[in-house]
Each structure stands twice: as C-alpha cells, then as structure tokens.
Motif scaffolding. Structure first.
Motif, PDB file in Angstrom:
ATOM      1  N   UNK A 134       0.821  -1.204   0.000  1.00  0.00           N
ATOM      2  CA  UNK A 134       0.000   0.000   0.000  1.00  0.00           C
ATOM      3  C   UNK A 134       0.849   1.246   0.000  1.00  0.00           C
ATOM      4  N   UNK A 135       0.169   2.364  -0.047  1.00  0.00           N
ATOM      5  CA  UNK A 135       0.825   3.670  -0.033  1.00  0.00           C
ATOM      6  C   UNK A 135       0.081   4.577   0.922  1.00  0.00           C
ATOM      7  N   UNK A 136       0.838   5.252   1.780  1.00  0.00           N
ATOM      8  CA  UNK A 136       0.258   6.255   2.662  1.00  0.00           C
ATOM      9  C   UNK A 136       0.881   7.594   2.316  1.00  0.00           C
ATOM     10  N   UNK A 137       0.040   8.522   1.862  1.00  0.00           N
ATOM     11  CA  UNK A 137       0.512   9.830   1.416  1.00  0.00           C
ATOM     12  C   UNK A 137       0.072  10.899   2.409  1.00  0.00           C
ATOM     13  N   UNK A 138       1.024  11.616   2.962  1.00  0.00           N
ATOM     14  CA  UNK A 138       0.728  12.745   3.840  1.00  0.00           C
ATOM     15  C   UNK A 138       0.800  14.014   2.993  1.00  0.00           C
ATOM     16  N   UNK A 139      -0.339  14.696   2.867  1.00  0.00           N
ATOM     17  CA  UNK A 139      -0.463  15.822   1.938  1.00  0.00           C
ATOM     18  C   UNK A 139      -1.016  17.042   2.678  1.00  0.00           C
ATOM     19  N   UNK A 140      -0.173  17.753   3.413  1.00  0.00           N
ATOM     20  CA  UNK A 140      -0.649  18.896   4.203  1.00  0.00           C
ATOM     21  C   UNK A 140      -1.297  19.958   3.324  1.00  0.00           C
ATOM     22  N   UNK A 141      -2.427  20.484   3.817  1.00  0.00           N
ATOM     23  CA  UNK A 141      -3.137  21.516   3.085  1.00  0.00           C
ATOM     24  C   UNK A 141      -4.109  20.987   2.051  1.00  0.00           C
ATOM     25  N   UNK A 142      -4.116  19.677   1.839  1.00  0.00           N
ATOM     26  CA  UNK A 142      -4.959  19.094   0.796  1.00  0.00           C
ATOM     27  C   UNK A 142      -6.242  18.524   1.378  1.00  0.00           C
ATOM     28  N   UNK A 143      -6.195  18.021   2.612  1.00  0.00           N
ATOM     29  CA  UNK A 143      -7.363  17.455   3.285  1.00  0.00           C
ATOM     30  C   UNK A 143      -7.608  18.222   4.578  1.00  0.00           C
TER      31      UNK A 143
END
Length: 339
Positions: A134-143
């Motif tokens: 799997x992939x875990x993406x941390x995307x600040x400001x997006x969610x």
C-alpha cells in the motif's frame, strides 16, 4: 525549515508502519514472496491453472467516509474498501489473490489510520486475499484536519474456461438475490443530504431500528467471496454475477446478463428498514431508490433454472440469505423490468 515544519511527519509514518505490520502479516497467503517494506509486492501465481486469467478491480468508499469522520469511527471503512473491490473481482468468477491500498491524509494520525488498515486486513481475511502492499501519502493543506481518503486495488485469478462474463446466460434463467448488510458503500451523498436537510442526528434511533442511525449506516459492505467461490468450485451452474454498487439494481443487474434483460418481482425479498427510512424522510421516488441503492440485495446471480434451488440451499448453508427475485428475459434492451 525541514519537512516536518512543512507538515510532513516522518516519525509518525514510522509509527504508523509499526502499528499495522502485524495486521498486514495476518493476511499472508503462501504465494506471497518477501515481506512488508519492499518497493513492490511480490506474488507468485498459484499452481494448477492451465490457462489462468487475471481479473483486476479498483474502487473506494466514496462519501461514506464523511460518516466515519462524523462518528470518529474508522475500524469498518477498510472492510468496505476491500469488499467493493473483491466483490467486483468475484463477479467475473475470479478468486481474489491480493489487495493493495492507497491512503491519503493531510496530517498522519497513526492511531486513526491504523484502525483503517486493521479494517482492510479484516476484509482481506474475509475475502481470502493477501494485503500485499500500500501507499500512505501525507499531503498537508490538501485534506481537512482529521480527514483522509482511501482507495483499493484487487487482483484475482480464474481459469479462462470458467470466466463468468454473462455469455452463458439464457432467457428463463433464475435470478437469485443475496442479502446485503445494509446500504453498503453507495449513495452516501444522498444519504447525508437527507439527514442534513431533515435535521436528523446520526445518534438517534429511529422507530423499528435496533441501533443508532449512524451506526446502522456505517455497517460494512458484505463480502460474498468465500461462499460464492465454493459454489463455483462445486460446479454449480452460476452463469452471471452482478455486484449491486453505484447505479443500484437498475444499472448493475443487466451488466451480468450478456445483453439480456431482467424481470424482478417487487416484494420477493425483504427491503431493510433503512431504505424505507431514507425513501420516506427524503421523499425519494422509487425509481431513484432503484438507481441509487441496493435495496437489500448485494449480489444477484443468474442461474440455470434446474439448479437454482440447489444453489440457494448451498449458499444458505454457508450463511447467506438467498431469495428468488426474478428471471432473465429477452427484451429489446438490456434493462430491469419490475413487476
């Protein structure tokens, strides 16, 4: 400046991986090679196939996630994600082999997302497939804070001459419906709209309900893989399989019938109370209900008429509630006709 000051917490990522490792390992099948942490998941094709066909599916959970956020409950949403993909693969007659997930969030909360992966692992165990990676993406400001998105990818296998594609379906075949566990994972934009506009609360228990409204709606999607695969391996005459997802009964049933149509008999299966509640409080027309929700049927099987009863009994012995809901008909267009 550093990555953490920009909103990405690498230490939290390490904690998250540590939390989910045991759940992932529980799903391991013997064909899996290597361990968690590689750049790609390795999986050997099972032996014994003469002309294997791989069947792939991908899906998400949609805005049902908003309900998980509202209730701050994240242990079932992963089951939904697996179910939406594994049931689709099953609809072609394939055995799910492995599953991969994609999780994206604004700020990684290891405990919260570990619940999601625990649910994914539970779904994989129920579907009999490996959680391969799997992939875990941390995307600040997006969610928004505390929110995330999840998507899944499933690959299955079937012998080419046992592929289910609707080509063997014939007029007068019997349609068997397998009970859903509720709303499953479709139509939640309408569900949320009904609840918000009418001023109801997720915590209220409507008349005739055993659980609060939110908990009822959060019930995870049923996974039909093991009993249906057992029926196929037993040689039972299942000719078409429709997974009732987005588009409801009207759009999904014809997809499994090889260009033929369906005649469904209203009242031939019990419609769970949640659908009556949604229709009444949202003033939703019957046709809109039928094109949005599963109305209590998560899977519809097209079967040879002489084996329909045997198939129903076989699945019933394995925990499924099965109803004779209609027949296949020859019509000018592949559609669903209700009587």
């Amino acid at each position: 400046m550093d990555y953490k000051s920009a909103g990405v917490n690498i230490e939290a990522g390490h904690e998250f991986v540590s939390r989910i490792r045991s759940a992932v390992e529980r799903t391991r099948r013997p064909e899996q090679l290597g361990s968690v942490g590689g750049f790609g998941g390795l999986f050997a094709l099972p032996a014994g196939y003469s002309e294997p066909v791989l069947v792939a599916g991908t899906d998400g959970v949609g805005t049902k996630l908003k309900l998980a956020f509202a209730l701050d409950r994240h242990d079932t949403i992963g089951i939904d994600c697996v179910a939406m993909c594994a049931n689709d693969v099953l609809a072609q007659g394939a055995e799910p082999l492995f599953f991969l997930d994609y999780l994206a969030t604004g700020s990684l909360a290891p405990a919260q997302l570990a619940q999601v992966v625990e649910g994914i692992a539970a779904g994989c165990l129920e579907a009999g497939c490996t959680l391969l990676g799997g992939e875990t993406a941390e995307m600040p400001g997006f969610y928004e804070r505390g929110e995330y998105d999840v998507a899944g990818f499933c690959v299955g296998i079937v012998e080419r001459d046992r592929l289910i594609d609707g080509s063997r379906v014939r007029p007068d075949d019997v349609l068997l419906g397998l009970a859903s566990s509720g709303v499953h994972s479709n139509g939640f934009s309408l569900v949320r709209r009904i609840v918000e506009v009418t001023g109801h609360d997720w915590q209220e228990i409507p008349p005739g309900f055993d659980t609060p409204l939110g908990e009822t709606l959060l019930t995870p999607t049923r996974i039909y893989v093991k009993p249906v695969l057992a029926a196929l391996k037993a040689g039972l005459d299942i000719r078409g399989i429709a997974h009732i997802t987005g588009g409801g009964l009207i759009e999904n049933v014809p997809r499994a019938l090889g260009g033929l149509a369906a005649r469904l008999v209203r009242g031939s299966w019990p419609v769970p109370p949640i659908f009556h509640w949604l229709a009444t409080h949202g003033e939703v027309l019957q046709q809109d209900m039928e094109t949005t929700f599963n109305l209590g049927l998560g899977l519809v099987l097209a079967c040879g008429a002489d084996e329909a009863e045997r198939i129903a009994d076989f699945l019933g012995e394995r925990g499924e509630k099965v109803y004779r809901v209609g027949t296949v008909i020859d019509a000018p267009a592949p559609a669903v006709y209700f009587i």
